[in-house]
Design an enzyme around this catalytic site. Sequence first.
Site, PDB file in Angstrom:
ATOM      1  N   SER A  10       4.732  59.124  20.985  1.00 62.88           N
ATOM      2  CA  SER A  10       3.437  58.476  20.805  1.00 62.88           C
ATOM      3  C   SER A  10       3.353  57.634  19.536  1.00 62.88           C
ATOM      4  O   SER A  10       2.608  56.657  19.490  1.00 62.88           O
ATOM      5  CB  SER A  10       2.335  59.534  20.774  1.00 62.88           C
ATOM      6  N   THR A  11       4.068  58.042  18.497  1.00 62.40           N
ATOM      7  CA  THR A  11       4.002  57.329  17.221  1.00 62.40           C
ATOM      8  C   THR A  11       5.403  57.003  16.739  1.00 62.40           C
ATOM      9  O   THR A  11       6.377  57.682  17.087  1.00 62.40           O
ATOM     10  CB  THR A  11       3.292  58.193  16.156  1.00 62.40           C
TER      11      THR A  11
END
Length: 200
Positions: A10-11
Site C-alpha cells: 500500500s505504501t
Amino acid sequence: MSQVGYARVSTRDQNPGSQEAALREAGCERVFVDRGESSRIADRPEWVACLDYLREGDTLVILALDRIAGTELMAIELIRDLGRRGVRLRSLTEPFLDVDTSTPMGEAIVGIMAVLAQLRVSTIRENTRRGLAHARAQGRVGGRPSVMTPERIKAAVKMRDQDMSIAEIARTFGVGASSVSRALAKHDVGGHDRSSPSPR
C-alpha cells in the site's frame, strides 16, 4: 502455460519482499510488483502490465484477493474477466479461490470471497467507532476535542494501511476528507512510525 505472480504494497516504505518470495516459491516464473498503489485503483502500472502479459491457459497467483481488488464489485468483475480470458486465479491464502470461474459453483465462491473481503473492511470501521466511543466514555476525549485527535490519527493510519480510502476514513469519523488528509500528512512529516501492516 505459466504461473504469473502479482504483489502489491500500500505504501512505498513497505517491503514487498515476502510476497515476492512466496510467489516465486509457489512456482511463479514472473512476478509483477506495485508499490504505493491502492487496490481500489484499476490502472496500477505493474497491474496493467501483468494483465497484458497474461495469456490463455496461464495462472495468476496472488497472496490474497485484496492484493488485486479493493471492493466487492471490483473483485467480482476482475475474476469474471480473468475467467473469460481463460486465465485461472490462485490465491496462496484462500485456496477455495482456485476454481473454474466459468462454472456456477466457481462464480458463487468468487461472490462469497468478495463479500468476506468487504466484511473485513466494515469490521475494521466498526471496531474503530467502538474504540472511540469507549475512549469518550472513559473521559479520555473530553470537552470539545479537535477534529482529528491523536487517537483518531492513530486509528486513521491503521485504516489507511488496510487500504481504506481517505473518503472512507472520513466517513468513519464523521469529519471532512481534507481534515483526514491534513492529519495523515502531518503524521508522516513528523516522522512517526506507521502501524505495522498485516502480512502481504
